[in-house]
Design a protein around this motif. Structure first.
Motif, PDB file in Angstrom:
ATOM      1  N   LEU A  25      23.774  26.200  -3.470  1.00 46.62           N
ATOM      2  CA  LEU A  25      22.474  26.357  -2.821  1.00 46.62           C
ATOM      3  C   LEU A  25      22.328  25.404  -1.644  1.00 46.62           C
ATOM      4  CD1 LEU A  25      20.037  26.631  -5.878  1.00 46.62           C
ATOM      5  CD2 LEU A  25      21.223  28.465  -4.660  1.00 46.62           C
ATOM      6  N   ALA A  26      21.621  25.885  -0.623  1.00 46.59           N
ATOM      7  CA  ALA A  26      21.246  25.078   0.539  1.00 46.59           C
ATOM      8  C   ALA A  26      19.724  24.976   0.572  1.00 46.59           C
ATOM      9  CB  ALA A  26      21.771  25.722   1.818  1.00 46.59           C
ATOM     10  N   PRO A  27      19.170  23.966   1.238  1.00 45.84           N
ATOM     11  CA  PRO A  27      17.712  23.785   1.210  1.00 45.84           C
ATOM     12  C   PRO A  27      16.923  24.858   1.945  1.00 45.84           C
ATOM     13  CG  PRO A  27      18.745  22.178   2.660  1.00 45.84           C
ATOM     14  CD  PRO A  27      19.856  22.859   1.923  1.00 45.84           C
ATOM     15  N   ASN A  28      17.548  25.513   2.914  1.00 41.99           N
ATOM     16  CA  ASN A  28      16.833  26.555   3.654  1.00 41.99           C
ATOM     17  C   ASN A  28      17.825  27.608   4.129  1.00 41.99           C
ATOM     18  OD1 ASN A  28      17.931  25.582   6.307  1.00 41.99           O
ATOM     19  ND2 ASN A  28      16.627  23.817   5.825  1.00 41.99           N
ATOM     20  N   PRO A  53      34.119  36.409   0.876  1.00 43.25           N
ATOM     21  CA  PRO A  53      32.951  35.749   1.470  1.00 43.25           C
ATOM     22  C   PRO A  53      32.307  34.792   0.473  1.00 43.25           C
ATOM     23  CG  PRO A  53      32.903  38.104   1.913  1.00 43.25           C
ATOM     24  CD  PRO A  53      34.010  37.880   0.928  1.00 43.25           C
ATOM     25  N   VAL A  54      31.936  33.632   0.957  1.00 42.98           N
ATOM     26  CA  VAL A  54      31.345  32.629   0.086  1.00 42.98           C
ATOM     27  C   VAL A  54      29.868  32.956  -0.144  1.00 42.98           C
ATOM     28  CG1 VAL A  54      30.760  31.114   2.019  1.00 42.98           C
ATOM     29  CG2 VAL A  54      31.035  30.160  -0.271  1.00 42.98           C
ATOM     30  N   GLN A  55      29.435  32.811  -1.377  1.00 46.89           N
ATOM     31  CA  GLN A  55      28.046  33.081  -1.727  1.00 46.89           C
ATOM     32  C   GLN A  55      27.269  31.761  -1.735  1.00 46.89           C
ATOM     33  OE1 GLN A  55      26.587  36.100  -2.218  1.00 46.89           O
ATOM     34  NE2 GLN A  55      28.555  37.004  -1.604  1.00 46.89           N
ATOM     35  N   ILE A  56      26.607  31.475  -0.646  1.00 43.58           N
ATOM     36  CA  ILE A  56      25.749  30.296  -0.542  1.00 43.58           C
ATOM     37  C   ILE A  56      24.352  30.791  -0.197  1.00 43.58           C
ATOM     38  CG2 ILE A  56      25.319  28.116   0.648  1.00 43.58           C
ATOM     39  CD1 ILE A  56      28.266  27.943   1.294  1.00 43.58           C
ATOM     40  N   ARG A  57      23.408  30.478  -1.054  1.00 46.15           N
ATOM     41  CA  ARG A  57      22.040  30.958  -0.870  1.00 46.15           C
ATOM     42  C   ARG A  57      21.108  29.796  -0.583  1.00 46.15           C
ATOM     43  NH1 ARG A  57      21.425  34.903  -6.160  1.00 46.15           N
ATOM     44  NH2 ARG A  57      23.007  36.449  -5.603  1.00 46.15           N
ATOM     45  N   SER A  58      19.976  30.153   0.028  1.00 42.15           N
ATOM     46  CA  SER A  58      18.919  29.156   0.161  1.00 42.15           C
ATOM     47  C   SER A  58      18.199  29.019  -1.180  1.00 42.15           C
ATOM     48  CB  SER A  58      17.928  29.563   1.250  1.00 42.15           C
ATOM     49  OG  SER A  58      17.202  30.718   0.855  1.00 42.15           O
ATOM     50  N   TRP A  59      17.480  27.931  -1.351  1.00 42.74           N
ATOM     51  CA  TRP A  59      16.756  27.686  -2.606  1.00 42.74           C
ATOM     52  C   TRP A  59      15.784  28.820  -2.916  1.00 42.74           C
ATOM     53  CZ3 TRP A  59      16.618  24.588  -6.773  1.00 42.74           C
ATOM     54  CH2 TRP A  59      15.423  24.482  -7.505  1.00 42.74           C
ATOM     55  N   ASN A  60      15.001  29.250  -1.924  1.00 42.38           N
ATOM     56  CA  ASN A  60      14.012  30.307  -2.157  1.00 42.38           C
ATOM     57  C   ASN A  60      14.672  31.640  -2.470  1.00 42.38           C
ATOM     58  OD1 ASN A  60      11.834  28.600  -1.776  1.00 42.38           O
ATOM     59  ND2 ASN A  60      11.671  29.036   0.410  1.00 42.38           N
ATOM     60  N   LEU A 184      24.102  21.555  -5.168  1.00 42.88           N
ATOM     61  CA  LEU A 184      23.054  21.427  -4.151  1.00 42.88           C
ATOM     62  C   LEU A 184      23.628  20.693  -2.949  1.00 42.88           C
ATOM     63  CD1 LEU A 184      19.991  20.397  -6.353  1.00 42.88           C
ATOM     64  CD2 LEU A 184      20.815  22.687  -5.789  1.00 42.88           C
ATOM     65  N   ILE A 185      23.603  21.344  -1.788  1.00 43.70           N
ATOM     66  CA  ILE A 185      24.165  20.756  -0.569  1.00 43.70           C
ATOM     67  C   ILE A 185      23.037  20.455   0.411  1.00 43.70           C
ATOM     68  CG2 ILE A 185      25.753  21.103   1.354  1.00 43.70           C
ATOM     69  CD1 ILE A 185      27.326  23.042  -0.336  1.00 43.70           C
ATOM     70  N   GLY A 186      22.893  19.175   0.753  1.00 38.81           N
ATOM     71  CA  GLY A 186      21.929  18.777   1.787  1.00 38.81           C
ATOM     72  C   GLY A 186      20.500  18.673   1.327  1.00 38.81           C
ATOM     73  N   PHE A 187      20.240  18.605   0.028  1.00 41.16           N
ATOM     74  CA  PHE A 187      18.869  18.454  -0.470  1.00 41.16           C
ATOM     75  C   PHE A 187      18.497  16.972  -0.446  1.00 41.16           C
ATOM     76  CE2 PHE A 187      19.863  22.606  -1.902  1.00 41.16           C
ATOM     77  CZ  PHE A 187      18.681  23.265  -2.189  1.00 41.16           C
ATOM     78  N   ASP A 188      17.324  16.645   0.105  1.00 41.99           N
ATOM     79  CA  ASP A 188      16.927  15.243   0.136  1.00 41.99           C
ATOM     80  C   ASP A 188      15.438  15.021  -0.061  1.00 41.99           C
ATOM     81  OD1 ASP A 188      17.010  14.766   3.783  1.00 41.99           O
ATOM     82  OD2 ASP A 188      15.892  16.143   2.513  1.00 41.99           O
ATOM     83  N   ASP A 189      14.650  16.056  -0.277  1.00 40.00           N
ATOM     84  CA  ASP A 189      13.207  15.869  -0.441  1.00 40.00           C
ATOM     85  C   ASP A 189      12.700  16.862  -1.470  1.00 40.00           C
ATOM     86  OD1 ASP A 189      10.650  15.008  -0.162  1.00 40.00           O
ATOM     87  OD2 ASP A 189      10.258  16.046   1.719  1.00 40.00           O
ATOM     88  N   ILE A 472      17.878  24.113  18.819  1.00 39.27           N
ATOM     89  CA  ILE A 472      16.663  23.316  18.962  1.00 39.27           C
ATOM     90  C   ILE A 472      15.834  23.491  17.703  1.00 39.27           C
ATOM     91  CG2 ILE A 472      14.621  22.875  20.371  1.00 39.27           C
ATOM     92  CD1 ILE A 472      17.181  24.936  22.010  1.00 39.27           C
ATOM     93  N   MET A 473      15.485  22.373  17.040  1.00 41.16           N
ATOM     94  CA  MET A 473      14.804  22.462  15.751  1.00 41.16           C
ATOM     95  C   MET A 473      14.048  21.174  15.470  1.00 41.16           C
ATOM     96  SD  MET A 473      18.159  22.021  13.293  1.00 41.16           S
ATOM     97  CE  MET A 473      19.157  23.131  14.274  1.00 41.16           C
ATOM     98  N   THR A 474      13.265  21.203  14.396  1.00 40.79           N
ATOM     99  CA  THR A 474      12.567  20.009  13.927  1.00 40.79           C
ATOM    100  C   THR A 474      13.476  19.267  12.949  1.00 40.79           C
ATOM    101  OG1 THR A 474      11.570  21.167  12.052  1.00 40.79           O
ATOM    102  CG2 THR A 474      10.365  21.202  14.143  1.00 40.79           C
ATOM    103  N   PRO A 475      13.171  18.013  12.614  1.00 38.96           N
ATOM    104  CA  PRO A 475      14.001  17.282  11.656  1.00 38.96           C
ATOM    105  C   PRO A 475      14.114  17.975  10.306  1.00 38.96           C
ATOM    106  CG  PRO A 475      12.591  15.757  12.855  1.00 38.96           C
ATOM    107  CD  PRO A 475      12.155  17.135  13.250  1.00 38.96           C
ATOM    108  N   ALA A 476      13.027  18.557   9.813  1.00 40.40           N
ATOM    109  CA  ALA A 476      13.076  19.228   8.512  1.00 40.40           C
ATOM    110  C   ALA A 476      14.000  20.437   8.540  1.00 40.40           C
ATOM    111  CB  ALA A 476      11.666  19.647   8.093  1.00 40.40           C
ATOM    112  N   GLU A 477      14.012  21.151   9.668  1.00 40.48           N
ATOM    113  CA  GLU A 477      14.854  22.351   9.757  1.00 40.48           C
ATOM    114  C   GLU A 477      16.332  22.002   9.842  1.00 40.48           C
ATOM    115  OE1 GLU A 477      11.717  25.306  12.086  1.00 40.48           O
ATOM    116  OE2 GLU A 477      12.949  23.900  13.216  1.00 40.48           O
ATOM    117  N   ALA A 478      16.662  20.766  10.192  1.00 38.40           N
ATOM    118  CA  ALA A 478      18.066  20.356  10.282  1.00 38.40           C
ATOM    119  C   ALA A 478      18.655  19.993   8.928  1.00 38.40           C
ATOM    120  CB  ALA A 478      18.200  19.167  11.230  1.00 38.40           C
ATOM    121  N   ALA A 479      17.819  19.970   7.885  1.00 37.40           N
ATOM    122  CA  ALA A 479      18.314  19.587   6.557  1.00 37.40           C
ATOM    123  C   ALA A 479      19.416  20.534   6.096  1.00 37.40           C
ATOM    124  CB  ALA A 479      17.164  19.594   5.551  1.00 37.40           C
ATOM    125  N   GLY A 480      20.517  19.969   5.613  1.00 38.48           N
ATOM    126  CA  GLY A 480      21.607  20.767   5.069  1.00 38.48           C
ATOM    127  C   GLY A 480      22.585  21.265   6.098  1.00 38.48           C
TER     128      GLY A 480
END
Length: 895
Positions: A25-28, A53-60, A184-189, A472-480
């Protein structure tokens, strides 16, 4: 592309986890796409020809898949609400609340309520909303939340905010089997509800390792000081270009704490620096080397705005400016018909007197009888009538699709990549509105259209893939996500940490107790430090840019960044100065080639040809030889020209019936009034056919105004010396120099007396009637002097402006050869024969200049002529430069 050791290491970790059967799973969703692409690049770099193909999903996405499994297994009957469905529930609850009008519109409050509910659910506080409600707003929201929860329970609905808790409960009671391993890859909050779910998973035997995105190499870490925001943005863009030129396959994250209204400026700067070749206005910007994390609202794109306006037009009248936009849109009708539609707009719609600021399809269809392409476009649309029937949302969305097909939406030209993505997003928006039938309520067309408009405003344009070099993104969108370089803008104490505010609908004690965002400066700082550390670890090159001063005053570096202890450098020293292109020598080419002669001395335009030549030679040339003329403004009601035309037609009919001042004197007031009313009615009704009671009332008001005005004017006619009207609205030709001009004379009166003679009368309803405009080598209004050239010596007794205005502005203004002819306030006499000779010389000179192609940009008064000029696009001359003398230029340089 050579993968970095850090990326190879992460790919190995992913491969090993997949081999163990782990769920990754990735955070987004952005991070999930990035991780999948990174894995594919690593496999390709390893020389593999194919791989699974690798199966990597977002948390939601993972939570939603678990819910689908529960539904398929029969363990759940509740409907998981999508955002549109949840908004509808909140909106209905809020609209029925007595407190809603004092707080805002139902739509805006529904969005705010969704945010508050999501926050409360994330911190497992929905059950405590009423207990901690201490303010009017929090108490109001608590009552809304109670109604929302009851409505969901009654309808068997589940909001997306409650999904993690519902999954946790199913795992806890054994109705849902947990995975054996969750990577969990890149989760921090983590929010409390996510933490609770993860603890439940671990309790049920799920192994949950975490992997951070860590760069194993450090190449550059620095703070960049700029003197102002412009230099900050420019130096950041230049560094990005320099970095990509050195490593073309690199990926750069441009981090902006809050994008907000800054997107247009960012886009312009990046296009100027990274892709100057894309400056042309007709360039397709679908595939640029930079990409924003979220697009602009779908409803704001020209293609979807066209679709929405077209659907609104089916239901009723549309404002005239938006009708024009539809007619000129390439997204409807045939592309080959665009020119015909533009001609219809310019020469039919804009010249048709319209009393209201809007027009419906049926009326426009009638106007388009002589324009087959426009009539063909409007025919199927004018036949569509949604009426007042009640239908399901799905039925109305099919009606929308059928209507757009009738209009050939989105056109028959090839779509750009971005337009194709927008069309797909639009289709998804229609599908989302169709899901609003979940409540089983049938609605009218206007309600369905409101829902579609809301969905189009809420949906964002798709930005394609994450393959662009600059993200171009916000800090939260760069997570993971991992990058080769991170460029952080606006690293000031005002922007980072980004300002966090408590939610206005949740009670402060509740937010403080659960340590929600915006309730503690220490927590806000800690979150910013955690996000900063994540960004530092996500790339080998990290640069923090900030401006030392902006328009509000000096700025300070963010303490979060300052505590990192990084070296700093001035923006001017970050890169070597840009190499400037060698100056291109200006080659002066004398423009001595004469213009081709006029094909004929017969020029369309009448006295206006000479008027424009007197104002500016280029103005006359562009308007009457290049045929460059502005479009008529689209405005509701009668403009000054049309009102003046009504007066002209009324006076023409009245004097045609009366004939002379003597006859006017003999009329009793009642007969004069009746004739005047009849003439006004004929002048107005023969021009405009009212369609509604509002039209009738408006036209009657205009008739009453004209009647009141002309009652007084006829008294002014009686104050003149005796006269007989000889001609009304008379068309004739006037030869002046090499030109033959067609003119229409408002009125020619014969002076009744021993010497007879004529008076030329020109009606004026504005403020500009001034005989001084006839004087000088460049007269402002040469119309009556031009008429005077038709007279024989001694024949002309007067030239007059009949200034028909209410109040003190009503007057006779002009010249007379004898006293008593015109009742002027300052009766003076002039030798009209001498004046006519002067005018003949002046007008002949102007006519020769026009015929000889004297098109010099030489405004008579740039403050007047240039301010009103409609040819500035062709002229492209700064009028102020025309009045700079050589001495002025020397003085400027000396200063």
């Amino acid at each position: 592309m050579q993968e970095s050791p850090q990326r190879n290491s992460l790919s190995v970790t992913i491969s090993e986890a997949l081999a163990r059967g782990a769920t990754i799973l990735a955070p987004n969703e952005r991070a999930a796409v990035d991780l999948r692409a990174r894995f594919d690049r690593t496999q390709s770099a390893a020389g593999l020809a194919s791989w699974e193909p690798v199966q990597i999903r977002s948390w939601n996405a993972w939570l939603e898949s678990l819910w689908s499994a529960l539904v398929n297994q029969g363990e759940e009957l509740r409907l998981l609400l999508n955002p549109a469905q949840e908004h509808t529930l909140w909106r209905e609850i809020i609209a029925s609340s007595t407190a809603a009008p004092s707080l805002g519109s139902p739509d805006s409050l529904a969005e705010l309520a969704q945010t508050a509910w999501r926050l409360a659910a994330g911190y497992e506080a929905t059950a405590d909303l009423r207990r901690f409600a201490v303010t009017h707003d929090s108490k109001t929201f608590a009552s809304w939340a109670t109604a929302f929860a009851k409505r969901c329970e009654r309808g068997q609905f589940l909001s997306s905010a409650e999904l993690p808790a519902a999954i946790r409960d199913h795992i806890a009671d054994g109705s849902l089997a947990p995975p054996t391993e969750l990577l969990l890859i890149g989760f921090d909050d983590d929010t409390p509800v996510r933490t609770s779910l993860l603890i439940t998973l671990e309790t049920r035997g799920c192994d949950i390792p975490r992997v951070d995105i860590d760069s194993e190499s450090i190449d550059l870490r620095t703070i960049v000081r700029a003197t102002n925001p412009h230099e900050e943005l420019l130096s950041a863009a230049r560094w990005i270009r320099h970095f990509i030129e050195g490593s073309p396959q690199s990926r750069v994250a441009l981090i902006v704490p809050t994008l907000g209204d800054e997107r247009p400026e960012l886009e312009v700067t990046l296009r100027n620096i990274l892709t100057p070749e894309l400056q042309s206005i007709d360039t397709d910007l679908s595939s640029t080397p930079y990409s924003f994390s979220t697009g602009s609202p779908l409803a704001e794109t020209s293609m979807i705005a066209t679709a929405l306006d077209l659907i609104r037009w089916i239901a009723g009248p549309l404002p005239l400016d938006r009708v024009t936009t539809l007619l000129l849109s390439p997204y409807i009708g045939g592309f080959e018909d665009l020119e015909a539609r533009a001609a219809f707009d310019a020469f039919t719609l804009r010249r048709t007197p319209l009393l209201r600021p809007e027009i419906d399809i049926a009326r426009l269809h009638r106007l388009a009888e002589k324009s087959p392409p426009v009539a063909k476009l409007l025919a199927p649309l004018s036949a569509r009538r949604p009426g007042d029937t009640l239908r399901s949302h799905a039925d109305w969305m099919e009606f929308v699709r059928d209507t757009l097909r009738d209009a050939n939406f989105p056109g028959d030209r090839p779509l750009t990549a971005q337009e194709f993505r927008d069309a797909r997003t639009w289709d998804h928006a229609l599908d989302a509105v169709a899901t609003l039938d979940f409540a089983g309520v049938r609605v009218d067309f206007h309600t369905a259209l409101e829902a579609l408009t809301r969905q189009a405003r809420a949906a964002a344009t798709s930005q394609g893939t994450n393959d662009a070099s600059v993200q171009i993104m916000t800090p939260a969108e760069a997570a993971g996500s991992g990058f080769d370089a991170v460029v952080f803008l606006h690293a000031t104490d005002a922007d980072w940490p980004a300002p966090a505010r408590a939610n206005p609908l949740l009670g402060w004690p509740l937010q403080y107790d659960r340590r929600m965002p915006g309730t503690s400066l220490a927590d806000t700082a800690a979150r910013a430090e955690q996000a900063t550390a994540r960004l530092m670890a996500s790339a080998p090159n990290v640069l923090f840019f900030y401006a030392e001063e902006d328009e509000s005053g000096p700025q300070r570096l963010s303490p979060t960044i300052a505590n990192l202890g990084l070296p700093d450098v001035a923006a001017a020293e970050l890169l070597p100065p840009m190499e400037t292109e060698p100056a291109i020598a200006v080659e002066a080419i004398p423009d001595t080639e004469p213009l081709p002669p006029l094909p004929s001395g017969d020029v369309v335009g009448g006295a206006r040809v000479l008027q424009q030549q007197a104002a500016c030679g280029f103005l006359a040339f562009s308007e009457f030889r290049l045929r460059s003329r502005p479009l008529n403004d689209i405005a509701a009601g009668l403009d000054a020209l049309e009102s003046g035309n009504f007066l002209h037609r009324t006076m023409q009919a009245f004097w045609k019936a009366v004939g002379s001042q003597a006859a006017l004197r003999q009329m009793d007031p009642a007969a004069r009034e009746a004739l005047l009313i009849s003439c006004i009615a004929s002048a107005v009704d023969n021009r405009i056919v009212p369609e509604t009671d509002w039209d009738n009332a408006y036209l009657q008001l205009q008739k009453d105004r004209l009647l009141s005005l002309l009652r007084y004017w006829l008294n002014a006619e009686l104050e003149r010396g005796p006269f007989t009207v000889l001609a009304l609205e008379a068309d004739t030709m006037v030869s002046v120099g090499p030109l033959t001009l067609s003119v229409r004379m408002d009125r020619i009166d014969r002076v009744d007396g021993p010497d007879n003679g004529f008076i030329y009368v020109d009606y004026k309803t504005g403020f500009s009637a001034n005989p001084g405009s006839w004087e000088g080598p460049r007269p402002d209004d040469p119309q009556l002097p031009l008429y005077a050239l038709l007279s024989e010596p001694g024949e002309l007794k007067g030239l007059a402006f009949a200034k028909v205005r209410p109040g003190k502005g009503m007057a006779w203004l002009g010249y007379q050869a004898e006293t008593g002819i015109l009742p002027m306030k300052k009766p003076t006499t002039v030798d009209l024969d001498i004046l006519i000779d002067e005018w003949r010389h002046t007008l002949t000179t102007l006519a020769e200049d026009f015929a000889n192609g004297r098109a010099t940009v030489s405004p008579k008064d740039f403050a007047v002529n240039c301010a009103r000029c409609t040819q500035r696009l062709l002229c492209r001359v700064n009028p102020e430069l025309l009045f700079i003398t050589p001495d002025d230029e020397v003085g400027d340089e000396a200063e």
